[in-house]
Design a protein around this motif. Structure first.
Motif, PDB file in Angstrom:
ATOM      1  N   LEU A 107       0.480  -0.927  -0.108  1.00 38.58           N
ATOM      2  CA  LEU A 107      -0.104   0.111  -0.156  1.00 38.58           C
ATOM      3  C   LEU A 107       0.890   1.367  -0.239  1.00 38.58           C
ATOM      4  O   LEU A 107       0.312   2.153  -0.793  1.00 38.58           O
ATOM      5  N   ILE A 108       2.387   1.409   0.774  1.00 40.11           N
ATOM      6  CA  ILE A 108       2.814   1.927   0.440  1.00 40.11           C
ATOM      7  C   ILE A 108       3.166   2.659  -0.430  1.00 40.11           C
ATOM      8  O   ILE A 108       4.245   3.840  -1.148  1.00 40.11           O
ATOM      9  N   VAL A 109       4.005   1.277  -1.303  1.00 38.52           N
ATOM     10  CA  VAL A 109       4.901   1.203  -2.553  1.00 38.52           C
ATOM     11  C   VAL A 109       4.091   1.059  -3.823  1.00 38.52           C
ATOM     12  O   VAL A 109       4.953   1.654  -4.617  1.00 38.52           O
ATOM     13  N   SER A 110       3.587   0.115  -4.161  1.00 32.73           N
ATOM     14  CA  SER A 110       3.111  -0.529  -5.082  1.00 32.73           C
ATOM     15  C   SER A 110       1.729   0.436  -5.237  1.00 32.73           C
ATOM     16  O   SER A 110       0.797   0.193  -5.335  1.00 32.73           O
ATOM     17  N   GLN A 111       1.944   1.134  -6.799  1.00 34.78           N
ATOM     18  CA  GLN A 111       0.454   1.597  -7.998  1.00 34.78           C
ATOM     19  C   GLN A 111       0.087   0.527  -8.143  1.00 34.78           C
ATOM     20  O   GLN A 111      -1.733   0.278  -8.203  1.00 34.78           O
ATOM     21  N   PRO A 112       0.019  -1.150  -9.004  1.00 32.06           N
ATOM     22  CA  PRO A 112      -0.595  -1.794  -9.051  1.00 32.06           C
ATOM     23  C   PRO A 112      -1.234  -2.485  -7.877  1.00 32.06           C
ATOM     24  O   PRO A 112      -1.921  -3.025  -8.025  1.00 32.06           O
ATOM     25  N   PRO A 128       0.708   6.047  -5.190  1.00 34.27           N
ATOM     26  CA  PRO A 128       0.754   5.515  -3.520  1.00 34.27           C
ATOM     27  C   PRO A 128       1.623   5.872  -2.688  1.00 34.27           C
ATOM     28  O   PRO A 128       1.760   7.253  -3.346  1.00 34.27           O
ATOM     29  N   ILE A 129       1.524   6.108  -1.394  1.00 37.02           N
ATOM     30  CA  ILE A 129       1.640   6.943  -0.507  1.00 37.02           C
ATOM     31  C   ILE A 129       3.726   7.427  -0.446  1.00 37.02           C
ATOM     32  O   ILE A 129       4.187   8.594  -0.127  1.00 37.02           O
ATOM     33  N   TYR A 130       3.774   6.049  -0.633  1.00 38.85           N
ATOM     34  CA  TYR A 130       5.414   6.042  -0.436  1.00 38.85           C
ATOM     35  C   TYR A 130       6.004   7.211   0.574  1.00 38.85           C
ATOM     36  O   TYR A 130       5.994   6.626   1.602  1.00 38.85           O
ATOM     37  N   LYS A 135      10.916   0.019  10.086  1.00 35.83           N
ATOM     38  CA  LYS A 135      10.891  -1.784   9.568  1.00 35.83           C
ATOM     39  C   LYS A 135      10.895  -1.636   8.616  1.00 35.83           C
ATOM     40  O   LYS A 135      11.590  -2.311   7.769  1.00 35.83           O
ATOM     41  N   ILE A 136       9.794  -0.789   7.558  1.00 37.38           N
ATOM     42  CA  ILE A 136       8.977  -1.123   6.379  1.00 37.38           C
ATOM     43  C   ILE A 136      10.468  -0.686   5.753  1.00 37.38           C
ATOM     44  O   ILE A 136      10.885  -1.230   4.410  1.00 37.38           O
ATOM     45  N   ALA A 137      10.904   0.478   5.837  1.00 37.38           N
ATOM     46  CA  ALA A 137      11.888   1.069   4.746  1.00 37.38           C
ATOM     47  C   ALA A 137      12.890   0.536   5.086  1.00 37.38           C
ATOM     48  O   ALA A 137      13.963   0.154   3.891  1.00 37.38           O
ATOM     49  N   LYS A 138      13.674  -0.174   6.031  1.00 39.42           N
ATOM     50  CA  LYS A 138      14.623  -1.129   5.652  1.00 39.42           C
ATOM     51  C   LYS A 138      14.310  -2.344   5.164  1.00 39.42           C
ATOM     52  O   LYS A 138      15.029  -2.458   3.888  1.00 39.42           O
ATOM     53  N   ASP A 139      13.064  -3.152   5.502  1.00 37.89           N
ATOM     54  CA  ASP A 139      12.851  -4.049   4.267  1.00 37.89           C
ATOM     55  C   ASP A 139      12.778  -3.619   3.174  1.00 37.89           C
ATOM     56  O   ASP A 139      12.980  -3.967   1.732  1.00 37.89           O
ATOM     57  N   TYR A 140      11.794  -2.993   3.026  1.00 38.04           N
ATOM     58  CA  TYR A 140      12.129  -2.010   1.277  1.00 38.04           C
ATOM     59  C   TYR A 140      13.461  -1.841   0.907  1.00 38.04           C
ATOM     60  O   TYR A 140      13.616  -1.908  -0.355  1.00 38.04           O
ATOM     61  N   GLU A 141      14.176  -1.270   1.564  1.00 34.23           N
ATOM     62  CA  GLU A 141      15.642  -1.091   0.858  1.00 34.23           C
ATOM     63  C   GLU A 141      16.069  -1.887   0.513  1.00 34.23           C
ATOM     64  O   GLU A 141      17.083  -1.801  -0.801  1.00 34.23           O
ATOM     65  N   GLN A 142      15.794  -3.641   0.443  1.00 31.51           N
ATOM     66  CA  GLN A 142      16.269  -4.662   0.198  1.00 31.51           C
ATOM     67  C   GLN A 142      15.923  -5.142  -0.603  1.00 31.51           C
ATOM     68  O   GLN A 142      16.699  -5.785  -1.451  1.00 31.51           O
ATOM     69  N   VAL A 143      14.219  -5.198  -1.155  1.00 33.74           N
ATOM     70  CA  VAL A 143      13.597  -5.320  -2.627  1.00 33.74           C
ATOM     71  C   VAL A 143      13.699  -4.777  -3.484  1.00 33.74           C
ATOM     72  O   VAL A 143      12.185  -5.042  -4.532  1.00 33.74           O
TER      73      VAL A 143
END
Length: 127
Positions: A21-26, A62-64, A92-100
């Protein structure tokens, strides 16, 4: 499945749903119309989800990075414990997202989110 494993799996899935919901348009385009806020058991998690959904509904993206700005604007009205939980979770989400971030598998996480909502509906009707 043991109760502890089920809780851990739900938290992992909730985290994936929130990340989408935070990072993905699709992801937002597919999941926002079927959003079930009751699937999120913790009020502060539901709050983050509502921020992301409201942003998507208004701007159709997304809010990103704006999630941090939203958190900061809401911070004065939050309970201090809730604010700390949200800040820790967003970090934590920001760190996780940085990895993927090179490849967020929208299709996979959309399927996981749909499955998560279905399971939560079954659990709520069972209770």
């Amino acid at each position: 499945m043991a109760k502890a494993q089920e809780i851990a799996m739900n938290m992992s899935t909730e985290r994936a749903v929130i990340t989408g919901l935070i990072v993905s348009q699709p992801f937002c385009a597919r999941i926002v119309p079927m959003m079930n806020y009751e699937a999120f058991k913790l009020p502060w998690v539901e709050r983050i989800v509502k921020w992301a959904v409201e942003f998507y509904n208004e701007y159709k993206k997304p809010i990103y990075m704006n999630i941090q700005t939203k958190f900061e604007s809401e911070y004065p009205d939050l309970d201090p414990d809730e604010a700390e939980l949200i800040q820790t979770f967003l970090t934590k989400i920001a760190k996780d997202y940085e990895q993927v971030k090179v490849y967020f598998n929208d299709v996979f996480y959309i399927d996981k989110a749909i499955d998560f909502f279905r399971k939560q509906i079954l659990v709520s009707t069972r209770d």
